[in-house]
Design an enzyme around this catalytic site. Structure first.
Site, mmCIF file in Angstrom:
data_model
loop_
_atom_site.group_PDB
_atom_site.id
_atom_site.type_symbol
_atom_site.label_atom_id
_atom_site.label_comp_id
_atom_site.label_asym_id
_atom_site.label_seq_id
_atom_site.Cartn_x
_atom_site.Cartn_y
_atom_site.Cartn_z
ATOM 1 N N PRO A 124 0.964 -1.374 -0.024
ATOM 2 C CA PRO A 124 -0.043 -0.117 0.157
ATOM 3 C C PRO A 124 0.784 1.215 0.127
ATOM 4 O O PRO A 124 2.027 1.444 0.269
ATOM 5 C CB PRO A 124 -0.755 -0.078 1.342
ATOM 6 C CG PRO A 124 0.244 -0.708 2.194
ATOM 7 C CD PRO A 124 0.862 -1.801 1.313
ATOM 8 N N ASP A 125 -0.018 2.346 -0.055
ATOM 9 C CA ASP A 125 0.779 3.676 -0.113
ATOM 10 C C ASP A 125 0.727 4.305 1.581
ATOM 11 O O ASP A 125 0.357 3.508 2.256
ATOM 12 C CB ASP A 125 0.211 4.800 -0.930
ATOM 13 C CG ASP A 125 -1.408 4.938 -0.697
ATOM 14 O OD1 ASP A 125 -1.614 4.549 0.408
ATOM 15 O OD2 ASP A 125 -1.872 5.381 -1.641
ATOM 16 N N PHE A 126 1.080 5.646 1.659
ATOM 17 C CA PHE A 126 1.124 6.350 2.583
ATOM 18 C C PHE A 126 -0.256 6.885 3.258
ATOM 19 O O PHE A 126 -0.478 6.787 4.475
ATOM 20 C CB PHE A 126 2.150 7.563 2.870
ATOM 21 C CG PHE A 126 3.363 6.987 3.153
ATOM 22 C CD1 PHE A 126 3.732 7.364 4.469
ATOM 23 C CD2 PHE A 126 4.543 6.519 2.354
ATOM 24 C CE1 PHE A 126 5.267 6.901 5.022
ATOM 25 C CE2 PHE A 126 5.589 6.045 2.855
ATOM 26 C CZ PHE A 126 6.125 6.512 4.148
ATOM 27 N N ARG A 127 -0.937 7.122 2.156
ATOM 28 C CA ARG A 127 -2.183 7.998 2.724
ATOM 29 C C ARG A 127 -3.523 7.765 2.619
ATOM 30 O O ARG A 127 -4.616 8.188 2.837
ATOM 31 C CB ARG A 127 -1.902 9.681 2.053
ATOM 32 C CG ARG A 127 -0.699 10.222 2.384
ATOM 33 C CD ARG A 127 -0.519 11.598 1.568
ATOM 34 N NE ARG A 127 0.493 12.247 2.043
ATOM 35 C CZ ARG A 127 1.883 12.161 1.578
ATOM 36 N NH1 ARG A 127 2.049 11.083 0.952
ATOM 37 N NH2 ARG A 127 2.712 13.023 2.053
ATOM 38 N N ASN A 173 11.933 2.550 -4.639
ATOM 39 C CA ASN A 173 11.231 1.786 -3.620
ATOM 40 C C ASN A 173 12.221 1.224 -2.752
ATOM 41 O O ASN A 173 13.416 1.007 -2.896
ATOM 42 C CB ASN A 173 10.573 0.659 -4.252
ATOM 43 C CG ASN A 173 9.332 1.099 -5.163
ATOM 44 O OD1 ASN A 173 8.920 2.354 -5.257
ATOM 45 N ND2 ASN A 173 9.151 0.301 -6.198
ATOM 46 N N ASP A 228 11.413 -1.834 -0.934
ATOM 47 C CA ASP A 228 10.779 -3.174 -0.669
ATOM 48 C C ASP A 228 11.764 -4.191 -0.980
ATOM 49 O O ASP A 228 11.342 -5.466 -0.775
ATOM 50 C CB ASP A 228 9.367 -3.333 -1.340
ATOM 51 C CG ASP A 228 9.490 -2.896 -2.662
ATOM 52 O OD1 ASP A 228 10.464 -3.267 -3.652
ATOM 53 O OD2 ASP A 228 8.391 -2.372 -3.351
ATOM 54 N N HIS A 257 16.417 5.395 -2.812
ATOM 55 C CA HIS A 257 16.125 5.794 -1.354
ATOM 56 C C HIS A 257 16.360 4.803 -0.440
ATOM 57 O O HIS A 257 15.594 4.662 0.734
ATOM 58 C CB HIS A 257 14.624 5.924 -1.392
ATOM 59 C CG HIS A 257 14.042 7.362 -2.176
ATOM 60 N ND1 HIS A 257 12.712 7.539 -2.645
ATOM 61 C CD2 HIS A 257 15.024 8.180 -2.697
ATOM 62 C CE1 HIS A 257 12.527 8.597 -3.445
ATOM 63 N NE2 HIS A 257 14.017 9.136 -3.457
#
Length: 429
Positions: free
Chosen positions: A144-147, A218, A220, A237
C-alpha cells in the site's frame, strides 16, 4: 568604459550568487556544486549521512566563491536550483546573455508511438536501457501507500504518540528514540510479497542483454527478490537489505537485524554501543553514495529510458529524465501522465524540459497499470512467452523455498522522500 561595464556585471552576478546561496541554504536542502569534486553532495540543516545511516555535521558553504558553471553530468539534476534562479535574476537585471541556438535534435524514432519505441528497442542501436521505477510497479504485489484513509501508514502511526507522523522517519528523532521505528519495522520488513510482472520485465531486459541499470525509489527489495543482479540495481531511497551501525559503520545483513527486531529488541552494534539502522533514507539523510556515483557513469550512455510507476514529482529522482542525451527515446508506463513540466517554468529556464508527450520527437506514454503496460510491451517485442514463463517459474521457486510468508498486519509502504528543493517536508507517492 566597456571593460568597466563588464566588471560591473560580474560584480552584480557575484552578489546575486551570494544572496541566493545564503537564502537557499536556509531551506530544507541545498544542492552544493563542488569545485573540487565531480560528485553531488547534499547538505541540510539536520544531520546528513552518506551512505544512509551515517550522520555527519553539515558541511559549510564557502560563500566567498561564486557557484561554479555547470561542469559535469551531475549538474543536470535540477529543477529549481541555484544556477537556474541565478540566471533568471540576471536576465531580469539585464545581465543575462542567452547562449547560441542549439543544433536541432535528431529524431531517432521512425514514429513517435509505442510501435516506434518497439522498433527502436529491436534495432541494433539500442543497447543500454535505463529503467526508473516508483511505487506503481509494486502495488500489484499488495504493497500500500502512505495516505489511504484506513490502511495508509500515516493513519496507523497514531498509536506511537509521535510529535508528527513523519517523525518516525527523521534521523534526529530516531537517534533520541529509536523504539517507535523498530516497533513499526516488525510490520515493514520485506519477505511477504512476490515481485510483480513489472519487476520480471526489468529482469528480462537484463537477460536480453539490454539493461544498463535499474534505478528504483522503492525500499521493498523486490528487485532483488526478482533476481535482478545487485550491480544492476540502484536503490535511490535506500533499502532494508542491509543495515549499518550509526557510529562505527559496521554492516549487518537483513536476517541478523530482522531476528533482533522480531524479538522486540533494539539492534545494537556488536563492536560498539551504536544503534544499528536499516539503510533506508530518513529525513535528514543524503541519498546513497552509489546513487550519486552511478548517475555520473550511466546516463550519457543511455539510448533508451523507461519510466515505470512513478509520479516523477520527487526530487532529485524526478530530474533523472533530463539527464539522458537529448535524442534518447523515453517511454512512460504509468496510470497517468507524469514528468510534464510547466511551460512557463521551462520558458524562464527554471525547470528541466521534462517529458514532452504532445508533439515531441522522442517521448511516448503507455497509460494504465504497470503490469499491463509491461505485458503489452513484451507482446509487441515478441517476448510475451518469455515473460510469462519467467514469472511462473520464479513464483513457483519462491513458493517451494518458502521465501514468501503470510503478510503482516501492515504492509511495507514505498517511500518517495523529497530530499532536494523547497518543499521537502514529507514523503510523497
Amino acid at each position: 568604459m566597456r571593460i568597466i561595464c563588464q566588471m560591473s556585471k560580474r560584480l552584480w552576478l557575484w552578489h546575486i550568487d551570494k544572496y541566493i546561496c545564503s537564502k537557499w541554504q536556509n531551506r530544507t536542502k541545498v544542492l552544493i556544486w563542488s569545485r573540487n569534486s565531480a560528485n553531488l553532495r547534499y547538505s541540510s540543516n539536520m544531520s546528513a549521512n552518506s551512505p544512509p545511516g551515517k550522520s555527519e555535521n553539515v558541511e559549510p558553504i564557502d560563500e566567498s566563491v561564486p557557484p561554479n558553471p555547470i561542469e559535469n553530468l551531475g549538474a543536470r539534476i535540477r529543477d529549481l536550483d541555484v544556477d537556474s534562479i541565478r540566471r533568471y535574476l540576471a536576465q531580469k537585471l539585464g545581465f543575462y546573455e542567452p547562449p547560441e541556438a542549439a543544433t536541432p535534435v535528431e529524431q531517432v524514432l521512425e514514429e513517435v508511438s509505442l510501435e516506434g519505441i518497439v522498433k527502436w528497442i529491436k534495432s541494433e542501436k539500442c543497447k543500454n536501457i535505463i529503467t526508473l521505477s516508483g511505487a506503481g510497479i509494486s502495488t500489484a504485489a499488495g504493497i500500500p501507500d502512505f495516505r489511504s484513509p484506513e490502511t495508509g501508514l500515516y493513519h496507523n502511526l497514531q498509536k506511537y504518540n509521535l510529535p508528527e507522523p513523519q517523525a518516525i522517519f527523521e534521523i534526529n528523532f530516531f537517534r533520541q528514540n529509536p523504539k517507535p521505528f523498530f516497533t513499526l519495522a516488525k510490520e515493514l520488513y520485506p519477505g511477504s510479497f512476490k515481485p510483480t510482472v513489472s519487476h520480471y520485465f526489468i529482469r528480462l531486459l537484463h537477460e536480453k542483454g539490454l539493461l544498463l541499470r535499474h534505478y528504483t525509489q522503492n525500499i521493498d527489495t523486490l528487485e532483488r527478490v526478482a533476481g535482478i543482479p545487485e550491480d544492476k540495481i540502484v536503490e535511490a531511497h535506500g533499502t532494508f537489505y542491509t543495515s549499518h551501525c550509526l557510529e562505527c559503520r559496521k554492516e549487518y545483513p537483513l536476517e541478523f537485524v530482522k531476528e533482533i527486531i522480531f524479538a522486540d529488541q533494539i539492534p545494537i552494534c556488536t563492536e560498539c554501543p551504536g544503534i544499528i539502522k536499516p539503510d533506508i533514507v530518513f529525513f535528514g539523510e543524503s541519498l546513497p553514495e552509489r546513487f550519486q556515483r552511478c548517475l555520473q557513469e550511466d546516463f550519457q550512455q543511455c539510448d533508451m529510458l523507461i519510466v515505470m510507476g512513478s509520479s516523477l514529482e520527487v526530487q532529485p529522482f524526478a530530474s533523472l529524465i533530463d539527464m539522458v542525451p537529448e535524442w534518447c527515446p523515453r517511454l512512460l508506463i504509468n496510470r497517468e501522465r507524469a514528468g510534464v513540466r510547466s511551460p512557463l517554468l521551462r520558458m524562464w529556464g527554471l525547470a528541466g524540459a521534462g517529458l514532452q508527450l504532445d508533439g515531441g520527437l522522442r517521448d511516448v506514454a503507455r497509460l494504465g497499470d504497470c503490469d499491463d503496460g509491461c505485458r503489452d510491451l513484451a507482446q509487441r517485442l515478441g517476448w510475451a512467452e518469455d515473460l510469462e514463463a519467467l514469472v511462473a517459474r520464479e513464483h513457483d521457486r519462491l513458493d517451494r523455498e518458502g521465501r514468501i510468508t503470510t503478510p503482516p498486519q501492515a504492509a511495507i509502504p514505498n517511500i518517495e522522500v523529497e530530499l532536494a528543493g523547497p518543499s521537502a517536508a514529507e514523503p510523497k507517492l
